[in-house]
Enzyme design. Sequence first.
Site, PDB file in Angstrom:
ATOM      1  CB  CYS A   9      38.331 -21.041 -39.710  1.00  0.00           C
ATOM      2  SG  CYS A   9      38.440 -21.462 -37.948  1.00  0.00           S
ATOM      3  CG  HIS A  68      33.595 -19.481 -39.356  1.00  0.00           C
ATOM      4  ND1 HIS A  68      33.821 -20.603 -40.135  1.00  0.00           N
ATOM      5  CD2 HIS A  68      34.274 -19.680 -38.199  1.00  0.00           C
ATOM      6  CE1 HIS A  68      34.593 -21.447 -39.463  1.00  0.00           C
ATOM      7  NE2 HIS A  68      34.875 -20.912 -38.297  1.00  0.00           N
ATOM      8  CD  GLU A 109      31.480 -20.012 -42.899  1.00  0.00           C
ATOM      9  OE1 GLU A 109      31.854 -20.876 -42.096  1.00  0.00           O
ATOM     10  OE2 GLU A 109      32.234 -19.118 -43.352  1.00  0.00           O
TER      11      GLU A 109
END
Length: 214
Positions: free
Chosen positions: A84, A194, A196
């Site tokens: 990001c 993202h 994650e």
Amino acid sequence: MNSLQVAIIDYGMGNLRSVANAFRAVAPDVRIEVTSDPAHIAAAERVVFPGQGAMPDCIRELDARGLRQAVTDATREKPFLGICIGLQMLFEHSEEGDTPGLGIYPGEVKRFPAEKMFDEHGAKLKVPHMGWSQVQQAAPHALWHDIPDQERFYYVHSYYVEPDDAALTAATTAYPFDYTCAIARDNVFAVQFHPEKSAAAGLQLLRNFVNWKP
């Protein structure tokens, strides 16, 4: 793998806990450290720069904590993953707060232009771009291993990168126009989405990073 260490840079911003937990899930035998110590970053075999928030805050906090040189060195010396803001800050300048970036790569970080934010039916698209979008891989790369082309990843952002060098682009996403959502060069890989927060595909990308030998 006990000797392998991943340093996740703590600069007071970013979704550090979820990034660290995702890495621990895919690499339980690897030493994972969330750190703001430049010496630990320099000693790590791999470096992750996660990001969340605004570019002016990112750069200010990076400098306030004396981390700029450690980050710059990591982009030149070892496997580096930007997430990001960790992608955006690699470029020369951001429209967000008229902020100079680290200037690792030539290019601009731009806000989604209001006049273009309409879908094919003429419906207005929201900014920030938030949610799941398909990723079009531009070329084979070790970090795309076992991730199908057009897989969906999770995004939350109002700005996107526009590299001067098109060869940097490792993937694109359409919202509503195609923009660069991942870059790759030598030991650096950075993404706008993202991983994650991107379920199985995101975890696979993190697993690939742990095993990457650029």
